[in-house]
Design a protein around this motif. Sequence first.
Motif, PDB file in Angstrom:
ATOM      1  N   GLU B  21       2.705   8.406   5.837  1.00 30.84           N
ATOM      2  CA  GLU B  21       2.337   9.176   4.795  1.00 30.84           C
ATOM      3  C   GLU B  21       3.554   9.592   4.109  1.00 30.84           C
ATOM      4  O   GLU B  21       4.778  10.126   4.743  1.00 30.84           O
ATOM      5  CB  GLU B  21       1.505  10.537   5.164  1.00 30.84           C
ATOM      6  CG  GLU B  21       1.019  11.363   3.779  1.00 30.84           C
ATOM      7  CD  GLU B  21       0.195  12.499   4.138  1.00 30.84           C
ATOM      8  OE1 GLU B  21       0.046  12.893   5.533  1.00 30.84           O
ATOM      9  OE2 GLU B  21      -0.066  13.188   3.359  1.00 30.84           O
ATOM     10  N   LYS B  27       1.632  14.638  -8.226  1.00 29.89           N
ATOM     11  CA  LYS B  27       0.895  13.736  -8.781  1.00 29.89           C
ATOM     12  C   LYS B  27       0.377  14.558 -10.076  1.00 29.89           C
ATOM     13  O   LYS B  27      -0.177  15.546  -9.612  1.00 29.89           O
ATOM     14  CB  LYS B  27      -0.142  13.168  -7.780  1.00 29.89           C
ATOM     15  CG  LYS B  27       0.409  12.813  -6.523  1.00 29.89           C
ATOM     16  CD  LYS B  27      -0.308  12.297  -5.622  1.00 29.89           C
ATOM     17  CE  LYS B  27       0.149  12.207  -3.900  1.00 29.89           C
ATOM     18  NZ  LYS B  27       0.189  13.507  -3.347  1.00 29.89           N
ATOM     19  N   ILE B  75       3.590  10.012 -10.765  1.00 28.87           N
ATOM     20  CA  ILE B  75       4.001  10.648  -9.605  1.00 28.87           C
ATOM     21  C   ILE B  75       5.317  10.766  -9.596  1.00 28.87           C
ATOM     22  O   ILE B  75       5.945  10.139 -10.229  1.00 28.87           O
ATOM     23  CB  ILE B  75       3.379   9.777  -8.274  1.00 28.87           C
ATOM     24  CG1 ILE B  75       3.969   8.345  -8.377  1.00 28.87           C
ATOM     25  CG2 ILE B  75       1.871   9.665  -8.324  1.00 28.87           C
ATOM     26  CD1 ILE B  75       4.042   7.440  -7.106  1.00 28.87           C
ATOM     27  N   SER B 109      -1.706  16.800  -7.126  1.00 28.33           N
ATOM     28  CA  SER B 109      -0.777  16.404  -6.087  1.00 28.33           C
ATOM     29  C   SER B 109      -1.517  17.006  -4.573  1.00 28.33           C
ATOM     30  O   SER B 109      -1.218  15.935  -3.695  1.00 28.33           O
ATOM     31  CB  SER B 109       0.299  17.599  -6.070  1.00 28.33           C
ATOM     32  OG  SER B 109       0.962  17.469  -7.213  1.00 28.33           O
ATOM     33  N   PHE B 112      -4.757  14.036  -3.818  1.00 28.57           N
ATOM     34  CA  PHE B 112      -4.604  12.740  -3.170  1.00 28.57           C
ATOM     35  C   PHE B 112      -3.500  12.461  -2.007  1.00 28.57           C
ATOM     36  O   PHE B 112      -2.520  13.380  -2.353  1.00 28.57           O
ATOM     37  CB  PHE B 112      -3.991  11.719  -4.371  1.00 28.57           C
ATOM     38  CG  PHE B 112      -5.270  11.375  -5.308  1.00 28.57           C
ATOM     39  CD1 PHE B 112      -5.989  10.167  -4.847  1.00 28.57           C
ATOM     40  CD2 PHE B 112      -5.230  11.954  -6.576  1.00 28.57           C
ATOM     41  CE1 PHE B 112      -6.913   9.762  -5.837  1.00 28.57           C
ATOM     42  CE2 PHE B 112      -6.145  11.494  -7.455  1.00 28.57           C
ATOM     43  CZ  PHE B 112      -7.149  10.450  -6.967  1.00 28.57           C
ATOM     44  N   MET B 114      -0.838  10.043  -0.218  1.00 31.53           N
ATOM     45  CA  MET B 114      -0.126   8.964  -0.685  1.00 31.53           C
ATOM     46  C   MET B 114       0.248   8.371   0.606  1.00 31.53           C
ATOM     47  O   MET B 114       1.240   9.139   1.672  1.00 31.53           O
ATOM     48  CB  MET B 114       0.998   9.350  -1.505  1.00 31.53           C
ATOM     49  CG  MET B 114       1.914   8.230  -1.744  1.00 31.53           C
ATOM     50  SD  MET B 114       3.104   8.570  -3.034  1.00 31.53           S
ATOM     51  CE  MET B 114       4.506   7.466  -2.693  1.00 31.53           C
ATOM     52  N   ASN B 116       2.124   5.154   2.308  1.00 32.15           N
ATOM     53  CA  ASN B 116       3.224   4.006   2.096  1.00 32.15           C
ATOM     54  C   ASN B 116       2.912   2.847   3.229  1.00 32.15           C
ATOM     55  O   ASN B 116       3.036   3.337   4.299  1.00 32.15           O
ATOM     56  CB  ASN B 116       4.422   4.457   1.867  1.00 32.15           C
ATOM     57  CG  ASN B 116       5.533   3.328   1.778  1.00 32.15           C
ATOM     58  OD1 ASN B 116       6.124   2.790   2.732  1.00 32.15           O
ATOM     59  ND2 ASN B 116       5.742   3.140   0.392  1.00 32.15           N
ATOM     60  N   HIS B 157      -0.858   0.657  -5.469  1.00 27.68           N
ATOM     61  CA  HIS B 157       0.218   0.429  -6.356  1.00 27.68           C
ATOM     62  C   HIS B 157       1.172  -0.363  -5.663  1.00 27.68           C
ATOM     63  O   HIS B 157       1.656  -0.073  -4.604  1.00 27.68           O
ATOM     64  CB  HIS B 157       0.675   1.756  -6.723  1.00 27.68           C
ATOM     65  CG  HIS B 157       1.967   1.621  -7.848  1.00 27.68           C
ATOM     66  ND1 HIS B 157       3.341   2.357  -7.277  1.00 27.68           N
ATOM     67  CD2 HIS B 157       2.307   0.784  -8.736  1.00 27.68           C
ATOM     68  CE1 HIS B 157       4.027   1.760  -8.323  1.00 27.68           C
ATOM     69  NE2 HIS B 157       3.463   1.273  -8.951  1.00 27.68           N
ATOM     70  N   LYS B 159       4.537  -1.183  -5.293  1.00 22.87           N
ATOM     71  CA  LYS B 159       5.905  -0.573  -5.572  1.00 22.87           C
ATOM     72  C   LYS B 159       6.873  -1.593  -5.800  1.00 22.87           C
ATOM     73  O   LYS B 159       7.445  -1.871  -6.925  1.00 22.87           O
ATOM     74  CB  LYS B 159       6.298   0.390  -4.623  1.00 22.87           C
ATOM     75  CG  LYS B 159       7.533   1.184  -5.404  1.00 22.87           C
ATOM     76  CD  LYS B 159       7.926   2.529  -4.237  1.00 22.87           C
ATOM     77  CE  LYS B 159       8.809   3.147  -4.645  1.00 22.87           C
ATOM     78  NZ  LYS B 159       9.859   3.319  -3.518  1.00 22.87           N
ATOM     79  N   ASN B 165       2.100   1.617  -2.667  1.00 29.56           N
ATOM     80  CA  ASN B 165       1.696   2.949  -2.160  1.00 29.56           C
ATOM     81  C   ASN B 165       0.101   3.026  -2.321  1.00 29.56           C
ATOM     82  O   ASN B 165      -0.389   2.535  -3.439  1.00 29.56           O
ATOM     83  CB  ASN B 165       2.516   3.769  -2.990  1.00 29.56           C
ATOM     84  CG  ASN B 165       3.743   3.943  -2.846  1.00 29.56           C
ATOM     85  OD1 ASN B 165       3.931   4.073  -1.506  1.00 29.56           O
ATOM     86  ND2 ASN B 165       4.637   4.415  -3.571  1.00 29.56           N
ATOM     87  N   PHE B 167      -3.175   5.484  -2.563  1.00 27.35           N
ATOM     88  CA  PHE B 167      -3.658   6.950  -2.947  1.00 27.35           C
ATOM     89  C   PHE B 167      -5.042   6.938  -2.567  1.00 27.35           C
ATOM     90  O   PHE B 167      -6.069   6.245  -3.069  1.00 27.35           O
ATOM     91  CB  PHE B 167      -3.316   7.374  -4.505  1.00 27.35           C
ATOM     92  CG  PHE B 167      -2.103   7.290  -4.701  1.00 27.35           C
ATOM     93  CD1 PHE B 167      -0.934   8.505  -4.555  1.00 27.35           C
ATOM     94  CD2 PHE B 167      -1.404   6.121  -5.236  1.00 27.35           C
ATOM     95  CE1 PHE B 167       0.310   8.237  -5.038  1.00 27.35           C
ATOM     96  CE2 PHE B 167      -0.323   5.835  -5.595  1.00 27.35           C
ATOM     97  CZ  PHE B 167       0.581   6.995  -5.520  1.00 27.35           C
ATOM     98  N   SER B 173      -8.950  10.586   3.797  1.00 28.38           N
ATOM     99  CA  SER B 173      -7.732   9.931   4.308  1.00 28.38           C
ATOM    100  C   SER B 173      -7.703   9.991   5.826  1.00 28.38           C
ATOM    101  O   SER B 173      -7.224   8.905   6.281  1.00 28.38           O
ATOM    102  CB  SER B 173      -6.438  11.015   3.978  1.00 28.38           C
ATOM    103  OG  SER B 173      -6.680  12.204   4.487  1.00 28.38           O
TER     104      SER B 173
END
Lengths: 91, 187
Positions: B21, B27, B75, B109, B112, B114, B116, B157, B159, B165, B167, B173
């Motif tokens: 995370e 965000k 973000i 923020s 969500f 995030m 990775n 996303h 990256k 990434n 979300f 989660s």
Amino acid sequence: MFIINCPFCGERDQSEFKAGGEAHIERPKQPTELNDEEWAEYLFMRKNIKGIQFERWNHAHGCRKWFNMLRDTSNDEIKLIYKMGEKSPIE
Amino acid sequence: MLNYQSSIKEEKTYSGLIVKEVVPVMKLNLRGKNREFLSTIGKNINMTLPLEANTSSSSDNYTSMWLSPDEWMIISNYTADKENNNYQIEKLLFSKISKTNLGAVTDVSDQFVMINLKGEKIFDLLSTGCPFNFNEFKKKNGAVTQTLLLQIDVIIHLKEINTVNLFVRRSFSEHLMSWIDDAASRL
Ligand SMILES: [Zn+2]
């Protein structure tokens, strides 16, 4: 399972979408002038045909935008997709 | 940042995949569509919002992702101060966009989480729970998509190649992470 071509995001799986019923049903200009039967006709009655039908769909798990679709309900063949607010190109 | 317990406790390593995370990250959700909205955003954060579907744009400090023809998420590229829930850019955009009725600026923020993901097995993992076709996506730097993962709404996303990434809404989660843990262990 079939693929729907969202006019904003492109081709996506059907599971990302929600069907929103028959398209191009216009709200009567003066609801107060309608009797119960006419109002019920507008509110509840849908063609629900087997064959080619105008429908509204929503890309619920993507861009969340609504759009129109011309679909054959007997075999799920999508004939046409066009944006909300555009007049139905056929009829 | 709100004071919460992170649902994802540690960095996890699997074969061909590392998951962690990234927190805290600012965000912002932006909504609007007219020309003035776009130019005001551009002027104030020094980058243009991506207008092409399923893409993103980046500056030194921020990345903005296309979500819809009138919706974006910005973000921060770096983690923020944990004790602080005020973001300069949010204040700035709120006064220039929301106050002037050009559009809406919402701080998401804390909404969500995030996550990775790094490694060459990312899309082997995602494909097991996603109806989305990643064949083109995984080759396109900066690509963005919203789709379902395990019936959960996610924003994905790319990256850079082999770095994603993801979300997800906070309440989902932990569940999603336990699935990742299970699915990734069998890659
Ligand atoms: Zn869409």
